[in-house]
Design a protein around this motif. Structure first.
Motif, PDB file in Angstrom:
ATOM      1  N   ALA A 268      32.851  46.836  48.800  1.00 26.48           N
ATOM      2  CA  ALA A 268      32.642  48.022  48.120  1.00 26.48           C
ATOM      3  C   ALA A 268      33.970  48.249  49.589  1.00 26.48           C
ATOM      4  CB  ALA A 268      32.162  48.919  48.759  1.00 26.48           C
ATOM      5  N   HIS A 269      34.799  49.128  49.757  1.00 21.65           N
ATOM      6  CA  HIS A 269      35.763  49.570  51.185  1.00 21.65           C
ATOM      7  C   HIS A 269      35.767  50.579  51.255  1.00 21.65           C
ATOM      8  CE1 HIS A 269      39.069  51.124  53.478  1.00 21.65           C
ATOM      9  NE2 HIS A 269      40.333  50.450  52.736  1.00 21.65           N
ATOM     10  N   LEU A 270      34.534  50.505  53.099  1.00 23.40           N
ATOM     11  CA  LEU A 270      33.952  51.000  53.664  1.00 23.40           C
ATOM     12  C   LEU A 270      34.106  52.305  54.281  1.00 23.40           C
ATOM     13  CD1 LEU A 270      31.984  48.266  55.077  1.00 23.40           C
ATOM     14  CD2 LEU A 270      31.121  49.291  53.092  1.00 23.40           C
ATOM     15  N   GLY A 271      35.352  52.485  54.250  1.00 22.89           N
ATOM     16  CA  GLY A 271      36.549  53.392  55.078  1.00 22.89           C
ATOM     17  C   GLY A 271      36.440  52.949  56.222  1.00 22.89           C
ATOM     18  N   PRO A 272      35.923  53.190  57.502  1.00 21.91           N
ATOM     19  CA  PRO A 272      36.723  52.164  58.931  1.00 21.91           C
ATOM     20  C   PRO A 272      36.357  51.194  58.657  1.00 21.91           C
ATOM     21  CG  PRO A 272      35.573  54.009  58.860  1.00 21.91           C
ATOM     22  CD  PRO A 272      35.066  54.315  57.816  1.00 21.91           C
ATOM     23  N   ASP A 273      37.155  50.679  59.690  1.00 16.32           N
ATOM     24  CA  ASP A 273      37.575  48.563  59.790  1.00 16.32           C
ATOM     25  C   ASP A 273      36.032  48.235  60.171  1.00 16.32           C
ATOM     26  OD1 ASP A 273      39.588  48.506  58.883  1.00 16.32           O
ATOM     27  OD2 ASP A 273      40.659  48.379  61.310  1.00 16.32           O
ATOM     28  N   PRO A 274      35.432  47.631  59.427  1.00 17.23           N
ATOM     29  CA  PRO A 274      33.938  47.419  59.988  1.00 17.23           C
ATOM     30  C   PRO A 274      33.612  46.700  61.054  1.00 17.23           C
ATOM     31  CG  PRO A 274      34.176  45.922  57.538  1.00 17.23           C
ATOM     32  CD  PRO A 274      35.761  46.850  58.418  1.00 17.23           C
ATOM     33  N   GLN A 275      32.590  47.522  61.468  1.00 15.69           N
ATOM     34  CA  GLN A 275      31.958  46.493  63.578  1.00 15.69           C
ATOM     35  C   GLN A 275      30.627  46.992  63.669  1.00 15.69           C
ATOM     36  OE1 GLN A 275      34.563  46.332  65.940  1.00 15.69           O
ATOM     37  NE2 GLN A 275      35.653  46.372  64.179  1.00 15.69           N
ATOM     38  N   GLY A 276      30.512  45.589  63.314  1.00 11.27           N
ATOM     39  CA  GLY A 276      28.452  45.125  64.314  1.00 11.27           C
ATOM     40  C   GLY A 276      28.132  44.722  62.813  1.00 11.27           C
ATOM     41  N   GLN A 277      26.964  44.340  63.131  1.00 12.45           N
ATOM     42  CA  GLN A 277      26.308  43.993  62.556  1.00 12.45           C
ATOM     43  C   GLN A 277      25.580  44.728  61.133  1.00 12.45           C
ATOM     44  OE1 GLN A 277      23.106  41.676  63.525  1.00 12.45           O
ATOM     45  NE2 GLN A 277      24.170  40.425  65.772  1.00 12.45           N
ATOM     46  N   ASP A 278      25.770  46.383  61.612  1.00  9.19           N
ATOM     47  CA  ASP A 278      25.278  47.294  60.255  1.00  9.19           C
ATOM     48  C   ASP A 278      25.798  47.102  59.480  1.00  9.19           C
ATOM     49  OD1 ASP A 278      22.645  47.441  61.930  1.00  9.19           O
ATOM     50  OD2 ASP A 278      23.129  49.374  62.526  1.00  9.19           O
ATOM     51  N   ASP A 279      27.341  47.428  60.010  1.00  8.54           N
ATOM     52  CA  ASP A 279      28.401  47.097  59.163  1.00  8.54           C
ATOM     53  C   ASP A 279      28.381  46.367  58.009  1.00  8.54           C
ATOM     54  OD1 ASP A 279      28.971  50.126  59.515  1.00  8.54           O
ATOM     55  OD2 ASP A 279      30.843  48.931  60.607  1.00  8.54           O
ATOM     56  N   LEU A 280      28.854  45.060  58.411  1.00  5.09           N
ATOM     57  CA  LEU A 280      28.362  43.580  58.143  1.00  5.09           C
ATOM     58  C   LEU A 280      27.465  43.590  57.078  1.00  5.09           C
ATOM     59  CD1 LEU A 280      29.668  41.249  60.297  1.00  5.09           C
ATOM     60  CD2 LEU A 280      30.863  41.960  58.992  1.00  5.09           C
ATOM     61  N   ASP A 281      25.734  43.836  57.512  1.00  3.71           N
ATOM     62  CA  ASP A 281      25.265  44.516  56.288  1.00  3.71           C
ATOM     63  C   ASP A 281      25.452  45.164  55.074  1.00  3.71           C
ATOM     64  OD1 ASP A 281      23.471  42.694  57.274  1.00  3.71           O
ATOM     65  OD2 ASP A 281      23.118  44.095  58.780  1.00  3.71           O
ATOM     66  N   ARG A 282      26.004  45.773  55.884  1.00  5.89           N
ATOM     67  CA  ARG A 282      26.056  47.357  54.342  1.00  5.89           C
ATOM     68  C   ARG A 282      27.599  46.720  53.306  1.00  5.89           C
ATOM     69  NH1 ARG A 282      29.064  51.734  56.725  1.00  5.89           N
ATOM     70  NH2 ARG A 282      29.376  52.280  54.840  1.00  5.89           N
ATOM     71  N   LEU A 283      28.779  46.127  53.982  1.00  2.00           N
ATOM     72  CA  LEU A 283      29.325  44.870  52.897  1.00  2.00           C
ATOM     73  C   LEU A 283      29.011  43.904  52.357  1.00  2.00           C
ATOM     74  CD1 LEU A 283      32.576  45.116  52.950  1.00  2.00           C
ATOM     75  CD2 LEU A 283      32.578  43.370  54.150  1.00  2.00           C
ATOM     76  N   ALA A 284      27.661  42.887  52.679  1.00  3.66           N
ATOM     77  CA  ALA A 284      27.060  42.125  51.815  1.00  3.66           C
ATOM     78  C   ALA A 284      25.739  42.480  50.876  1.00  3.66           C
ATOM     79  CB  ALA A 284      26.891  41.768  52.991  1.00  3.66           C
ATOM     80  N   ALA A 285      25.842  43.896  51.461  1.00  2.00           N
ATOM     81  CA  ALA A 285      24.728  44.591  50.042  1.00  2.00           C
ATOM     82  C   ALA A 285      24.326  44.210  48.780  1.00  2.00           C
ATOM     83  CB  ALA A 285      24.233  45.864  50.569  1.00  2.00           C
ATOM     84  N   PRO A 286      25.476  44.819  48.199  1.00  2.00           N
ATOM     85  CA  PRO A 286      25.437  44.303  47.163  1.00  2.00           C
ATOM     86  C   PRO A 286      25.011  42.830  46.693  1.00  2.00           C
ATOM     87  CG  PRO A 286      27.778  45.243  47.471  1.00  2.00           C
ATOM     88  CD  PRO A 286      27.074  44.949  48.525  1.00  2.00           C
ATOM     89  N   GLY A 287      25.055  41.906  47.532  1.00  2.00           N
ATOM     90  CA  GLY A 287      24.511  39.977  47.536  1.00  2.00           C
ATOM     91  C   GLY A 287      26.108  39.414  46.817  1.00  2.00           C
ATOM     92  N   GLY A 288      25.957  38.674  46.683  1.00  4.26           N
ATOM     93  CA  GLY A 288      27.028  37.438  46.249  1.00  4.26           C
ATOM     94  C   GLY A 288      27.402  36.361  47.057  1.00  4.26           C
ATOM     95  N   LEU A 289      27.163  36.850  48.713  1.00  5.00           N
ATOM     96  CA  LEU A 289      28.127  36.401  49.526  1.00  5.00           C
ATOM     97  C   LEU A 289      27.552  35.056  50.083  1.00  5.00           C
ATOM     98  CD1 LEU A 289      29.467  39.733  51.720  1.00  5.00           C
ATOM     99  CD2 LEU A 289      31.018  37.258  50.263  1.00  5.00           C
TER     100      LEU A 289
END
Length: 382
Positions: A268-289
């Motif tokens: 998913a598009h998170l809006g702002p560019d990801p910064q930090g581990q919390d954003d990266l965890d949100r990005l990977a949350a759906p699984g599959g990475l």
């Protein structure tokens, strides 16, 4: 050890996806090494979680170290011609040094102890394909230009060296070629290993689709498997804004087309560019990475159809290829294959060396090259 190479069109977010993949794998209990040419401190933050380590490719330092070492090995020759060696502080890296630094770093990473997964953040797709093809290409050039079996004057070199007062350049050159070939062979072994695979990152759309098709073609020519395409920055459905709704529909269309060619992981598009581990965890949350262990590579097989058609057929998988993309030339015991902007020179299997090329056809993503046995070279049967 599993090696995951991540690339894609420029600006697609491949570095962010590489970092999110490495972080997700470390969270899952794997010992992960993330290799990148970009600084990742702002993206990953500090401290790193247990199991995750990061190595940066410093192409400028690699270039300086290698050139200084090369001058030291050739110091006698440089003195003989009156040359003054360059100091490390005088050296500025040249174009192309980034690729060689990346390949050396890849070799070191693949040999890193206590590591389960190496995630490599590669350059943009076209540059990445060319870089991964370099070890085999350069080894072929070395074998042709400085063949080891042609060192006929080896026994005379000590005598000639005493007469000249310096080590003979030929000896130094062959020794350097042997060292380069050994290093290139080690990198080539990593690239061609069954435990190495490629993951492509792209934002679904018409420009990315064309780039991915050609990139897949180049990777197939090098027999590098694509495990999945990461459809990055997917906007949500159901927006009342016509522009966002149209963009979402376009992305879904292209992501569905890519899914017909292999696995697709949607982020998913998170809006702002990801910064930090919390954003990266949100990005990977759906699984599959988190990558699974790669399967065996699809070989280029030779079909024996002498009984039916009187030919042998070499089957070369080239998914997504168009007839206009392809060209092939037989040169001695080698075949020069061109697929789009990419080229590979491959030795013929032993059975096909005693044949002549009698045609080729592209069928359902496979280039089928027909070889007719040469009666003068093929063993006769009763």
């Amino acid at each position: 050890m599993h090696t995951l190479l991540i690339t894609g069109p420029g600006g697609a977010g491949r570095t962010t996806v590489a970092a999110a993949t490495a972080l997700a794998a470390a969270r899952a209990g794997q010992r992960v090494l993330l290799l990148s040419g970009d600084p990742l401190a702002g993206l990953l933050g500090d401290p790193l979680p247990p199991g995750l380590s990061v190595a940066r490719v410093d192409s400028g330092q690699e270039f300086r170290d290698e050139l200084v070492a090369l001058q030291e090995r050739g110091s006698a020759l440089l003195s003989m011609v009156g040359a003054r060696p360059l100091g490390a502080e005088e050296l500025t890296e040249l174009p192309g040094s980034e690729e060689f630094a990346l390949l050396r770093a890849l070799r070191r990473a693949a040999a890193a102890p206590a590591t389960d997964l190496v995630v490599v953040d590669l350059p943009p797709l076209h540059q990445a394909v060319a870089t991964l093809a370099l070890p085999a290409q350069l080894r072929r050039y070395l074998a042709r230009l400085l063949p080891a079996e042609k060192q006929a004057a080896r026994a005379l070199r000590p005598v000639l060296a005493q007469l000249a007062g310096v080590p003979m350049p030929a000896q130094w050159l062959y020794e350097a070629a042997a060292r380069w070939d050994e290093e290139l062979a080690a990198v080539q072994a990593v690239v061609e290993a069954d435990t190495t695979e490629v993951r492509l990152v792209a934002e679904p759309g018409p420009a990315a689709a064309d780039t991915l098709r050609l990139g897949r073609l180049g990777l197939a020519l090098q027999q590098l498997p694509v495990s999945a395409v990461v459809a990055n920055r997917m906007v949500p459905h159901g927006s009342a804004d016509p522009w966002l709704a149209g963009l979402a529909a376009q992305q879904e269309k292209y992501a569905a087309e890519w899914a017909g060619e292999g696995p697709v992981v949607a982020l998913a598009h998170l809006g702002p560019d990801p910064q930090g581990q919390d954003d990266l965890d949100r990005l990977a949350a759906p699984g599959g990475l988190v990558p699974a262990a790669p399967g065996p590579r699809r070989p280029w097989t030779v079909e024996d159809r002498r009984a039916e058609d009187g030919v042998l057929v070499w089957v070369v998988p080239l998914p997504g290829a168009h007839k206009r993309d392809l060209d092939l030339v037989r040169r001695g015991d080698e075949l020069l294959l061109t697929a789009g902007p990419y080229r590979r020179i491959v030795p013929l299997p032993s059975a096909l060396r005693r044949c002549t090329v009698s045609g080729a056809a592209l069928t359902e993503g496979e280039l089928r090259i027909r070889f007719t046995p040469d009666p003068g070279l093929w063993p006769r049967t009763r």
